[in-house]
Design a protein around this motif. Structure first.
Motif, PDB file in Angstrom:
ATOM      1  N   ASN A 187      16.858 -17.391 -38.161  1.00 47.48           N
ATOM      2  CA  ASN A 187      16.661 -18.184 -36.947  1.00 47.48           C
ATOM      3  C   ASN A 187      15.944 -17.397 -35.857  1.00 47.48           C
ATOM      4  O   ASN A 187      15.743 -17.897 -34.758  1.00 47.48           O
ATOM      5  CB  ASN A 187      18.019 -18.665 -36.409  1.00 47.48           C
ATOM      6  CG  ASN A 187      18.705 -19.626 -37.361  1.00 47.48           C
ATOM      7  OD1 ASN A 187      18.052 -20.475 -37.978  1.00 47.48           O
ATOM      8  ND2 ASN A 187      20.023 -19.501 -37.494  1.00 47.48           N
ATOM      9  N   PHE A 188      15.581 -16.155 -36.173  1.00 45.83           N
ATOM     10  CA  PHE A 188      14.879 -15.333 -35.187  1.00 45.83           C
ATOM     11  C   PHE A 188      13.548 -15.968 -34.827  1.00 45.83           C
ATOM     12  O   PHE A 188      12.775 -16.381 -35.697  1.00 45.83           O
ATOM     13  CB  PHE A 188      14.641 -13.931 -35.738  1.00 45.83           C
ATOM     14  CG  PHE A 188      13.732 -13.094 -34.883  1.00 45.83           C
ATOM     15  CD1 PHE A 188      14.179 -12.568 -33.689  1.00 45.83           C
ATOM     16  CD2 PHE A 188      12.417 -12.859 -35.266  1.00 45.83           C
ATOM     17  CE1 PHE A 188      13.348 -11.796 -32.895  1.00 45.83           C
ATOM     18  CE2 PHE A 188      11.580 -12.103 -34.480  1.00 45.83           C
ATOM     19  CZ  PHE A 188      12.048 -11.573 -33.292  1.00 45.83           C
ATOM     20  N   SER A 189      13.252 -16.042 -33.548  1.00 49.54           N
ATOM     21  CA  SER A 189      12.021 -16.672 -33.070  1.00 49.54           C
ATOM     22  C   SER A 189      11.186 -15.665 -32.301  1.00 49.54           C
ATOM     23  O   SER A 189      11.644 -15.095 -31.299  1.00 49.54           O
ATOM     24  CB  SER A 189      12.348 -17.875 -32.164  1.00 49.54           C
ATOM     25  OG  SER A 189      11.174 -18.390 -31.571  1.00 49.54           O
ATOM     26  N   ALA A 190       9.982 -15.427 -32.781  1.00 52.32           N
ATOM     27  CA  ALA A 190       9.065 -14.523 -32.091  1.00 52.32           C
ATOM     28  C   ALA A 190       8.609 -15.122 -30.768  1.00 52.32           C
ATOM     29  O   ALA A 190       8.122 -14.405 -29.891  1.00 52.32           O
ATOM     30  CB  ALA A 190       7.861 -14.226 -32.975  1.00 52.32           C
ATOM     31  N   THR A 191       8.766 -16.438 -30.614  1.00 53.48           N
ATOM     32  CA  THR A 191       8.424 -17.084 -29.345  1.00 53.48           C
ATOM     33  C   THR A 191       9.360 -16.616 -28.243  1.00 53.48           C
ATOM     34  O   THR A 191       8.953 -16.416 -27.094  1.00 53.48           O
ATOM     35  CB  THR A 191       8.504 -18.615 -29.479  1.00 53.48           C
ATOM     36  OG1 THR A 191       7.668 -19.037 -30.546  1.00 53.48           O
ATOM     37  CG2 THR A 191       8.074 -19.297 -28.185  1.00 53.48           C
ATOM     38  N   ASP A 192      10.632 -16.439 -28.598  1.00 48.94           N
ATOM     39  CA  ASP A 192      11.627 -15.988 -27.620  1.00 48.94           C
ATOM     40  C   ASP A 192      11.549 -14.480 -27.387  1.00 48.94           C
ATOM     41  O   ASP A 192      11.846 -14.004 -26.290  1.00 48.94           O
ATOM     42  CB  ASP A 192      13.034 -16.349 -28.103  1.00 48.94           C
ATOM     43  CG  ASP A 192      13.241 -17.852 -28.214  1.00 48.94           C
ATOM     44  OD1 ASP A 192      12.614 -18.579 -27.436  1.00 48.94           O
ATOM     45  OD2 ASP A 192      14.010 -18.272 -29.103  1.00 48.94           O
ATOM     46  N   TYR A 193      11.164 -13.739 -28.428  1.00 47.15           N
ATOM     47  CA  TYR A 193      11.129 -12.278 -28.332  1.00 47.15           C
ATOM     48  C   TYR A 193       9.811 -11.764 -28.905  1.00 47.15           C
ATOM     49  O   TYR A 193       9.721 -11.416 -30.081  1.00 47.15           O
ATOM     50  CB  TYR A 193      12.309 -11.662 -29.080  1.00 47.15           C
ATOM     51  CG  TYR A 193      13.652 -12.081 -28.544  1.00 47.15           C
ATOM     52  CD1 TYR A 193      14.165 -11.543 -27.365  1.00 47.15           C
ATOM     53  CD2 TYR A 193      14.400 -13.049 -29.206  1.00 47.15           C
ATOM     54  CE1 TYR A 193      15.379 -11.936 -26.868  1.00 47.15           C
ATOM     55  CE2 TYR A 193      15.631 -13.453 -28.714  1.00 47.15           C
ATOM     56  CZ  TYR A 193      16.114 -12.891 -27.544  1.00 47.15           C
ATOM     57  OH  TYR A 193      17.332 -13.297 -27.053  1.00 47.15           O
ATOM     58  N   SER A 194       8.802 -11.723 -28.069  1.00 51.99           N
ATOM     59  CA  SER A 194       7.496 -11.246 -28.525  1.00 51.99           C
ATOM     60  C   SER A 194       7.399  -9.731 -28.509  1.00 51.99           C
ATOM     61  O   SER A 194       6.510  -9.146 -29.114  1.00 51.99           O
ATOM     62  CB  SER A 194       6.389 -11.831 -27.649  1.00 51.99           C
ATOM     63  OG  SER A 194       6.562 -11.439 -26.287  1.00 51.99           O
ATOM     64  N   HIS A 195       8.340  -9.068 -27.811  1.00 50.90           N
ATOM     65  CA  HIS A 195       8.368  -7.601 -27.718  1.00 50.90           C
ATOM     66  C   HIS A 195       9.710  -7.122 -28.262  1.00 50.90           C
ATOM     67  O   HIS A 195      10.761  -7.340 -27.648  1.00 50.90           O
ATOM     68  CB  HIS A 195       8.185  -7.173 -26.266  1.00 50.90           C
ATOM     69  CG  HIS A 195       8.102  -5.686 -26.083  1.00 50.90           C
ATOM     70  ND1 HIS A 195       8.089  -5.085 -24.831  1.00 50.90           N
ATOM     71  CD2 HIS A 195       8.037  -4.661 -26.977  1.00 50.90           C
ATOM     72  CE1 HIS A 195       8.016  -3.775 -24.973  1.00 50.90           C
ATOM     73  NE2 HIS A 195       7.988  -3.493 -26.268  1.00 50.90           N
ATOM     74  N   VAL A 196       9.681  -6.483 -29.430  1.00 54.24           N
ATOM     75  CA  VAL A 196      10.896  -6.045 -30.114  1.00 54.24           C
ATOM     76  C   VAL A 196      10.823  -4.545 -30.367  1.00 54.24           C
ATOM     77  O   VAL A 196       9.754  -4.016 -30.684  1.00 54.24           O
ATOM     78  CB  VAL A 196      11.074  -6.789 -31.459  1.00 54.24           C
ATOM     79  CG1 VAL A 196      12.318  -6.295 -32.193  1.00 54.24           C
ATOM     80  CG2 VAL A 196      11.151  -8.303 -31.233  1.00 54.24           C
ATOM     81  N   ALA A 197      11.942  -3.877 -30.232  1.00 52.19           N
ATOM     82  CA  ALA A 197      12.032  -2.445 -30.553  1.00 52.19           C
ATOM     83  C   ALA A 197      12.982  -2.243 -31.735  1.00 52.19           C
ATOM     84  O   ALA A 197      13.984  -2.943 -31.859  1.00 52.19           O
ATOM     85  CB  ALA A 197      12.516  -1.643 -29.351  1.00 52.19           C
ATOM     86  N   ILE A 198      12.639  -1.281 -32.592  1.00 49.52           N
ATOM     87  CA  ILE A 198      13.467  -0.902 -33.738  1.00 49.52           C
ATOM     88  C   ILE A 198      13.953   0.518 -33.508  1.00 49.52           C
ATOM     89  O   ILE A 198      13.153   1.406 -33.193  1.00 49.52           O
ATOM     90  CB  ILE A 198      12.668  -0.955 -35.046  1.00 49.52           C
ATOM     91  CG1 ILE A 198      12.055  -2.345 -35.263  1.00 49.52           C
ATOM     92  CG2 ILE A 198      13.558  -0.579 -36.237  1.00 49.52           C
ATOM     93  CD1 ILE A 198      11.040  -2.389 -36.399  1.00 49.52           C
ATOM     94  N   ILE A 199      15.253   0.741 -33.682  1.00 47.78           N
ATOM     95  CA  ILE A 199      15.799   2.078 -33.450  1.00 47.78           C
ATOM     96  C   ILE A 199      16.302   2.690 -34.751  1.00 47.78           C
ATOM     97  O   ILE A 199      16.847   2.003 -35.611  1.00 47.78           O
ATOM     98  CB  ILE A 199      16.937   2.034 -32.395  1.00 47.78           C
ATOM     99  CG1 ILE A 199      17.248   3.435 -31.876  1.00 47.78           C
ATOM    100  CG2 ILE A 199      18.185   1.379 -32.952  1.00 47.78           C
ATOM    101  CD1 ILE A 199      18.119   3.446 -30.628  1.00 47.78           C
ATOM    102  N   ASP A 200      16.061   4.007 -34.890  1.00 49.01           N
ATOM    103  CA  ASP A 200      16.587   4.788 -36.001  1.00 49.01           C
ATOM    104  C   ASP A 200      16.950   6.165 -35.470  1.00 49.01           C
ATOM    105  O   ASP A 200      16.471   6.574 -34.412  1.00 49.01           O
ATOM    106  CB  ASP A 200      15.561   4.902 -37.132  1.00 49.01           C
ATOM    107  CG  ASP A 200      16.202   5.217 -38.481  1.00 49.01           C
ATOM    108  OD1 ASP A 200      17.443   5.295 -38.551  1.00 49.01           O
ATOM    109  OD2 ASP A 200      15.461   5.376 -39.467  1.00 49.01           O
TER     110      ASP A 200
END
Length: 237
Positions: A187-200
């Motif tokens: 259900n993830f929407s790139a419209t709602d979150y166009s800027h995403v960060a991934i952490i490791d």
């Protein structure tokens, strides 16, 4: 006898010590874990802002990134996999000292100039999760998101167990992780979150976050950043 013991040990019990040098912390110290002198060991050095590797001076993109740009826009880190950062990573992952995630996240968050609107983490396979008892990247995501006041969500699932990436060459790491991840949150929407960060916790060749970036790009995410505690030069091969 008891009064003598209390006089000797009470100051030590009520006065916090720096975790590295073991000296009493001063009221002017800005971090709850380390004194200001030891905190200098974590000070940033010049890096390529795109890949996060060390450079002579800070640059937006190094020559390697200009010729072969990674799928992410910006990489933020605390330092390389050296003293003292490497020790805290090792204790967090292999000595069950998961509370270090909070302290490391505080350092990381202070480096991030333009936070993403959503922060997610590198997933563990369920077998490794059961063995370790927690996902260190998920803990880092939770604390870092809190420091930055942004949303945190689990977006990925690891579909198969893989051998440890440690010690593998860049090509072997890439092959090892091929097809190992899927997007969990359908259900993830790139419209709602166009800027995403991934952490490791540690990024070496970038093979792991590369695979996750591809999944986000496929669903329309416009900008991806990488957050990590350690950015380590990749092994040869």
């Amino acid at each position: 006898m008891l009064s003598d013991w209390l006089q000797k040990h009470t100051p030590r019990l009520v006065t916090p010590q720096c975790h590295l040098c073991k000296l009493d912390k001063c009221p002017s110290d800005t971090h709850p874990r380390w004194c200001n002198s030891c905190l200098k060991l974590f000070e940033p050095v010049p890096r390529c802002q795109r890949c996060g590797l060390k450079t002579v001076t800070t640059v937006e993109q190094c020559g390697e990134c200009l010729s072969k740009p990674p799928p992410w826009h910006r990489l933020y880190c605390v330092g390389d996999y050296t003293f003292p950062t490497a020790g805290y990573i090792h204790q967090m992952k292999y000595a069950d000292k998961f509370w270090f995630a909070r302290d490391l996240s505080k350092l990381l968050a202070s480096r991030i100039e333009e936070p993403a609107s959503l922060l997610t983490s590198v997933p563990l396979h369920w077998q490794r999760y059961i063995h370790r008892g927690f996902n260190q990247s998920e803990l880092l995501a939770r604390y870092t998101a809190h420091e930055l006041n942004i949303k945190n969500a689990v977006l990925f699932r690891r579909t198969r167990s893989t051998v440890s990436q440690q010690g593998l060459t860049k090509s072997a790491r890439k092959s090892n992780l091929k097809g190992a991840f899927v997007l969990k949150n359908l259900n993830f929407s790139a419209t709602d979150y166009s800027h995403v960060a991934i952490i490791d916790d540690v990024v070496t060749t970038g093979s792991t976050v590369y695979q996750l970036c591809q999944l986000l790009l496929e669903v329309g995410v416009k900008r991806i950043d990488i957050y990590c505690i350690c950015r380590t030069p990749e092994p040869s091969g």
